[in-house]
Design a protein around this motif. Sequence first.
Motif, PDB file in Angstrom:
ATOM      1  N   SER A 162       8.844   9.880   3.034  1.00  0.00           N
ATOM      2  CA  SER A 162       7.672  10.168   2.219  1.00  0.00           C
ATOM      3  C   SER A 162       7.335   8.957   1.367  1.00  0.00           C
ATOM      4  O   SER A 162       8.174   8.086   1.125  1.00  0.00           O
ATOM      5  CB  SER A 162       7.934  11.374   1.317  1.00  0.00           C
ATOM      6  OG  SER A 162       9.016  11.097   0.449  1.00  0.00           O
ATOM      7  N   LYS A 163       6.095   8.911   0.933  1.00  0.00           N
ATOM      8  CA  LYS A 163       5.686   7.823   0.064  1.00  0.00           C
ATOM      9  C   LYS A 163       6.376   7.945  -1.293  1.00  0.00           C
ATOM     10  O   LYS A 163       6.815   9.017  -1.693  1.00  0.00           O
ATOM     11  CB  LYS A 163       4.159   7.847  -0.115  1.00  0.00           C
ATOM     12  CG  LYS A 163       3.387   7.497   1.142  1.00  0.00           C
ATOM     13  CD  LYS A 163       1.891   7.454   0.821  1.00  0.00           C
ATOM     14  CE  LYS A 163       1.110   7.023   2.068  1.00  0.00           C
ATOM     15  NZ  LYS A 163      -0.350   6.924   1.783  1.00  0.00           N
ATOM     16  N   ILE A 164       6.392   6.828  -1.977  1.00  0.00           N
ATOM     17  CA  ILE A 164       6.942   6.825  -3.340  1.00  0.00           C
ATOM     18  C   ILE A 164       5.972   7.561  -4.247  1.00  0.00           C
ATOM     19  O   ILE A 164       4.739   7.341  -4.156  1.00  0.00           O
ATOM     20  CB  ILE A 164       7.154   5.377  -3.821  1.00  0.00           C
ATOM     21  CG1 ILE A 164       8.120   4.647  -2.873  1.00  0.00           C
ATOM     22  CG2 ILE A 164       7.678   5.353  -5.252  1.00  0.00           C
ATOM     23  CD1 ILE A 164       8.235   3.163  -3.130  1.00  0.00           C
ATOM     24  N   ASN A 165       6.488   8.452  -5.074  1.00  0.00           N
ATOM     25  CA  ASN A 165       5.593   9.247  -5.924  1.00  0.00           C
ATOM     26  C   ASN A 165       4.842   8.353  -6.906  1.00  0.00           C
ATOM     27  O   ASN A 165       5.236   7.226  -7.189  1.00  0.00           O
ATOM     28  CB  ASN A 165       6.346  10.359  -6.656  1.00  0.00           C
ATOM     29  CG  ASN A 165       7.426   9.820  -7.571  1.00  0.00           C
ATOM     30  OD1 ASN A 165       7.160   8.975  -8.418  1.00  0.00           O
ATOM     31  ND2 ASN A 165       8.654  10.305  -7.393  1.00  0.00           N
ATOM     32  N   THR A 166       3.744   8.901  -7.399  1.00  0.00           N
ATOM     33  CA  THR A 166       2.816   8.122  -8.224  1.00  0.00           C
ATOM     34  C   THR A 166       3.484   7.578  -9.478  1.00  0.00           C
ATOM     35  O   THR A 166       3.284   6.424  -9.864  1.00  0.00           O
ATOM     36  CB  THR A 166       1.622   9.003  -8.631  1.00  0.00           C
ATOM     37  OG1 THR A 166       1.000   9.504  -7.431  1.00  0.00           O
ATOM     38  CG2 THR A 166       0.594   8.196  -9.418  1.00  0.00           C
ATOM     39  N   ARG A 167       4.308   8.409 -10.131  1.00  0.00           N
ATOM     40  CA  ARG A 167       4.949   7.969 -11.378  1.00  0.00           C
ATOM     41  C   ARG A 167       5.859   6.780 -11.138  1.00  0.00           C
ATOM     42  O   ARG A 167       5.843   5.795 -11.881  1.00  0.00           O
ATOM     43  CB  ARG A 167       5.727   9.120 -11.998  1.00  0.00           C
ATOM     44  CG  ARG A 167       6.324   8.794 -13.353  1.00  0.00           C
ATOM     45  CD  ARG A 167       7.051   9.983 -13.929  1.00  0.00           C
ATOM     46  NE  ARG A 167       8.191  10.355 -13.086  1.00  0.00           N
ATOM     47  CZ  ARG A 167       9.030  11.365 -13.355  1.00  0.00           C
ATOM     48  NH1 ARG A 167       8.815  12.108 -14.438  1.00  0.00           N
ATOM     49  NH2 ARG A 167      10.045  11.632 -12.558  1.00  0.00           N
ATOM     50  N   ASP A 168       6.689   6.849 -10.059  1.00  0.00           N
ATOM     51  CA  ASP A 168       7.593   5.732  -9.747  1.00  0.00           C
ATOM     52  C   ASP A 168       6.794   4.503  -9.302  1.00  0.00           C
ATOM     53  O   ASP A 168       7.181   3.357  -9.606  1.00  0.00           O
ATOM     54  CB  ASP A 168       8.577   6.143  -8.657  1.00  0.00           C
ATOM     55  CG  ASP A 168       9.582   7.178  -9.142  1.00  0.00           C
ATOM     56  OD1 ASP A 168       9.736   7.317 -10.385  1.00  0.00           O
ATOM     57  OD2 ASP A 168      10.216   7.861  -8.305  1.00  0.00           O
ATOM     58  N   TRP A 169       5.681   4.717  -8.578  1.00  0.00           N
ATOM     59  CA  TRP A 169       4.888   3.585  -8.082  1.00  0.00           C
ATOM     60  C   TRP A 169       4.283   2.798  -9.240  1.00  0.00           C
ATOM     61  O   TRP A 169       4.223   1.577  -9.210  1.00  0.00           O
ATOM     62  CB  TRP A 169       3.800   4.099  -7.135  1.00  0.00           C
ATOM     63  CG  TRP A 169       3.086   2.976  -6.453  1.00  0.00           C
ATOM     64  CD1 TRP A 169       1.851   2.491  -6.740  1.00  0.00           C
ATOM     65  CD2 TRP A 169       3.567   2.165  -5.384  1.00  0.00           C
ATOM     66  NE1 TRP A 169       1.517   1.454  -5.927  1.00  0.00           N
ATOM     67  CE2 TRP A 169       2.579   1.225  -5.068  1.00  0.00           C
ATOM     68  CE3 TRP A 169       4.763   2.139  -4.646  1.00  0.00           C
ATOM     69  CZ2 TRP A 169       2.723   0.286  -4.059  1.00  0.00           C
ATOM     70  CZ3 TRP A 169       4.880   1.207  -3.644  1.00  0.00           C
ATOM     71  CH2 TRP A 169       3.894   0.293  -3.358  1.00  0.00           C
ATOM     72  N   LYS A 170       3.837   3.528 -10.256  1.00  0.00           N
ATOM     73  CA  LYS A 170       3.282   2.856 -11.421  1.00  0.00           C
ATOM     74  C   LYS A 170       4.342   1.997 -12.104  1.00  0.00           C
ATOM     75  O   LYS A 170       4.067   0.890 -12.578  1.00  0.00           O
ATOM     76  CB  LYS A 170       2.730   3.873 -12.411  1.00  0.00           C
ATOM     77  CG  LYS A 170       1.443   4.533 -11.923  1.00  0.00           C
ATOM     78  CD  LYS A 170       0.917   5.530 -12.970  1.00  0.00           C
ATOM     79  CE  LYS A 170      -0.389   6.172 -12.500  1.00  0.00           C
ATOM     80  NZ  LYS A 170      -0.895   7.157 -13.489  1.00  0.00           N
ATOM     81  N   ARG A 190       0.823  -1.210   0.000  1.00  0.00           N
ATOM     82  CA  ARG A 190       0.000   0.000   0.000  1.00  0.00           C
ATOM     83  C   ARG A 190       0.858   1.262   0.000  1.00  0.00           C
ATOM     84  O   ARG A 190       0.372   2.337   0.314  1.00  0.00           O
ATOM     85  CB  ARG A 190      -0.935  -0.020   1.214  1.00  0.00           C
ATOM     86  CG  ARG A 190      -1.947  -1.172   1.170  1.00  0.00           C
ATOM     87  CD  ARG A 190      -2.893  -1.116   2.362  1.00  0.00           C
ATOM     88  NE  ARG A 190      -2.181  -1.251   3.625  1.00  0.00           N
ATOM     89  CZ  ARG A 190      -1.830  -2.409   4.148  1.00  0.00           C
ATOM     90  NH1 ARG A 190      -2.103  -3.543   3.525  1.00  0.00           N
ATOM     91  NH2 ARG A 190      -1.193  -2.463   5.301  1.00  0.00           N
ATOM     92  N   ASN A 191       2.143   1.144  -0.289  1.00  0.00           N
ATOM     93  CA  ASN A 191       3.071   2.288  -0.354  1.00  0.00           C
ATOM     94  C   ASN A 191       3.256   2.926   1.013  1.00  0.00           C
ATOM     95  O   ASN A 191       3.438   4.137   1.147  1.00  0.00           O
ATOM     96  CB  ASN A 191       2.590   3.332  -1.366  1.00  0.00           C
ATOM     97  CG  ASN A 191       3.711   4.314  -1.746  1.00  0.00           C
ATOM     98  OD1 ASN A 191       4.866   4.122  -1.374  1.00  0.00           O
ATOM     99  ND2 ASN A 191       3.364   5.353  -2.493  1.00  0.00           N
TER     100      ASN A 191
END
Length: 490
Positions: free
Chosen positions: A103-111, A91-92
């Motif tokens: 901080s959470k992993i940014n959306t672009r890297d998570w994808k 769930r990041n």
Amino acid sequence: MKLIYQQMLAFFAVIATVLILLGISFSRSTRSMVYMNTWSTLEKYANSLVEQAVRVSAQNNRRVSFDTDSLESSELLLQNQSVHFTVYNARNAVVFPDNVYMSKINTRDWKKLQKGEIVHKVADRNVNRQNGQPQPAMTDILKPYFYTNNKGNKRLIAVIRVGAFISDINTNINQINKNLIRPLIISSLVALGFAFLLASFSNMRINRLRRATKQVAKGNYDVKLKTNHRDEIDDLTNDFNGMISSLRESREEIKHQEERRRTFMADAAHEMRTPLTTINGLLEGLAYDAIPEESKEQSIKLMRDETNRLIRLVNENLDYENIRANKIRLNKQEFDAVDAFTNLVEQLQRKAEAKNDTLELQVPKQISVYADYDRFVQIIFNITQNAIQFTENGTITINAQRGFEETIVRISDTGIGMSKEQLANIWERYYKADPSRNAKYGESGLGLAIVHQLVQQHGGTIEVTSKPDQGTTFTIIFPDKFQSKKKPGQ
């Protein structure tokens, strides 16, 4: 600055530019290689952490747990190597460590991670949760881990983020660059020194040529430079030696010709003074009636002979200069030379008898010659007269025959002959094979020089064979009309 040193600096500048470009390229490739090696090592750490700490429940594969004790042990070990890691769940959310804010992993890297891609990041900064101070810049990798069920479906269960301080990486890169710069500097200095030595050696050889040139400019033609036939400078040295040899020969030839000219001028002055003195004395005798009446006719004849002698001397010089300057025009035609030979023998018969010589004519009833009639007679007359002058109590033979598209005339005598040295010089202007004997006949030394020029003007050849006290043979070849046109430059 001398040209050779300019070329040396230009050559060194090219080498230095190449070395700098190679150094920059190597530095960049080294930096890239160090980062790739670092990321590969960090990826191995991530794999090891997953094997040690991530647990999937056998009863429910959706339950994933993390062994905190194992992660803490690994953290202590990796801190000694300046390596830090963070564990994210599906769930990041940060699972480990729980005492540092991340901080959470940014959306672009998570994808990208969800697609199974490994993400490399550079100069990312973490913030300490206790004091809010940023940590040093790091390079990280984010590697996803999936669980595959029996049906072959994959599900993301964790993401491991492992990083190392960029300062440590840069330290390694700087150390490699230093190790590279030192040999580059040393090799550049060695190349510069070697180029300077080569330039100095080449400059020394060129200066040797310059000094020799100055010696030649001062009139010293005895200079000769050694050469090893190695390169273009040696080729230039060979050309210089050849030039000096030619100049030396030219100088000797000029001296030789100058001596001939002086001899000729002295002989000419003597030849002119004698008939002029004779003529002047006879004129004074006639003017004061000092010559008896019965001797006047003989005196007039003597003055006429002496005048003709002067005219002949002047005409020979003018004739030779006109022939050399190509100012004479030959009226070449084909004619029967038998009459010319017969008339020539009759003209010279009295002179031959005065020397107790016999003139023999050996020609066929008809012999064709392609030449200028007057100049042909002049050539044969001069050679025959020359043979009579150097022959006493002997025989002069004139032989003519046809060759292949040519007429061959041979004039032989049984006179005093000539040495090899005399044969080598008889065609030269002012040369006298026997000055003491020539003085008796008042010869100028131009007769054979004129003959040689005239034969060449006809496109023919003339050769001489002789031995001392065994006589001389002149062989003259007159080519036919067709062959003569093929030799316009002779």
